[in-house]
Design a protein around this motif. Structure first.
Motif, mmCIF file in Angstrom:
data_model
loop_
_atom_site.group_PDB
_atom_site.id
_atom_site.type_symbol
_atom_site.label_atom_id
_atom_site.label_comp_id
_atom_site.label_asym_id
_atom_site.label_seq_id
_atom_site.Cartn_x
_atom_site.Cartn_y
_atom_site.Cartn_z
ATOM 1 N N GLY A 86 -20.227 -45.553 -9.352
ATOM 2 C CA GLY A 86 -19.311 -45.226 -8.263
ATOM 3 C C GLY A 86 -18.694 -46.465 -7.659
ATOM 4 N N LYS A 87 -17.990 -46.263 -6.570
ATOM 5 C CA LYS A 87 -17.386 -47.352 -5.802
ATOM 6 C C LYS A 87 -18.382 -47.784 -4.726
ATOM 7 N N VAL A 88 -18.508 -49.079 -4.563
ATOM 8 C CA VAL A 88 -19.424 -49.623 -3.556
ATOM 9 C C VAL A 88 -18.596 -50.204 -2.416
ATOM 10 N N VAL A 89 -18.824 -49.683 -1.222
ATOM 11 C CA VAL A 89 -18.145 -50.157 -0.022
ATOM 12 C C VAL A 89 -19.170 -50.892 0.836
ATOM 13 N N TYR A 90 -18.896 -52.139 1.148
ATOM 14 C CA TYR A 90 -19.757 -52.940 2.011
ATOM 15 C C TYR A 90 -19.205 -52.860 3.423
ATOM 16 N N CYS A 137 -15.080 -52.993 -2.342
ATOM 17 C CA CYS A 137 -14.274 -53.360 -1.176
ATOM 18 C C CYS A 137 -15.195 -53.650 0.001
ATOM 19 N N ILE A 138 -14.714 -54.500 0.873
ATOM 20 C CA ILE A 138 -15.471 -54.946 2.041
ATOM 21 C C ILE A 138 -14.682 -54.545 3.273
ATOM 22 N N VAL A 139 -15.341 -53.850 4.186
ATOM 23 C CA VAL A 139 -14.696 -53.401 5.411
ATOM 24 C C VAL A 139 -15.483 -53.960 6.584
ATOM 25 N N ASP A 140 -14.824 -54.784 7.376
ATOM 26 C CA ASP A 140 -15.459 -55.337 8.570
ATOM 27 C C ASP A 140 -15.508 -54.272 9.654
ATOM 28 N N THR A 141 -16.688 -54.054 10.194
ATOM 29 C CA THR A 141 -16.847 -53.113 11.294
ATOM 30 C C THR A 141 -17.029 -53.924 12.563
#
Length: 172
Positions: A86-90, A137-141
């Motif tokens: 799958g897709k890995v989202v950090y 993909c990397i998403v800053d929270t």
């Protein structure tokens, strides 16, 4: 730990019409005991074995969104399972935000006793390079709402972003 994997995962699954699974909750469901007790009785190594078995099971399912425990990526076999299925989202959060979110949580075995902020800093130093290398993909929270983060991740997934396209500084 505290980045919002379960909250965001549930929202993403709902928006995409998929089923949500949290690997930690699945371990508790299967064993009938809470994770802190598993850590107490079997140590982190015993827990990690159980975690790998659950991730392997969940990776066999289709059309799901899975949130793993923060340390799942420490095991090479888990990284391979996640990357190949799958897709890995950090969901990346800074240590201060993680501390604010987890400082009063008594259910996280790795944060019990001692200086919580220092433990979070050490975990971040250890895990961030692994998460970064693994992520599609990397998403800053941070200050963004869970709804905004969810919408942004949905856009990324629909556009089939890869780490090369969406590396660093992704902000909803």
């Amino acid at each position: 730990m505290g980045a919002g994997k379960t909250t965001i995962g549930r929202l993403i699954a709902k928006q995409l019409g998929m089923v949500f699974y949290d690997s930690d909750h699945e371990i508790e469901r299967k064993t009938g005991v809470k994770i802190p007790l598993i850590f107490e009785l079997e140590g982190e190594a015993g827990f990690r074995k159980r975690e790998t078995a659950i991730i392997e099971e969940l990776c066999q399912l289709k059309n799901i969104v899975m949130a793993t425990g923060g340390g799942a990526v420490l095991m090479p076999e888990n990284r391979a399972l996640l990357k190949n299925n799958g897709k890995v989202v950090y969901l990346r959060a800074n240590v201060h935000d993680l501390w604010l979110r987890t400082r009063n949580d008594k259910t996280r075995p790795l944060l019990q006793g001692g200086n919580i902020r220092q433990k979070l800093e050490q975990l971040y130093i250890e895990r961030d390079p692994i998460y970064t290398a693994l992520a599609d993909c990397i998403v800053d929270t941070g200050a963004q709402s869970a709804h905004d983060i969810t919408n942004y991740i949905e856009q990324l997934l629909q556009n089939d972003y890869t780490q090369d396209d969406a590396y660093e500084n992704i902000k909803p």
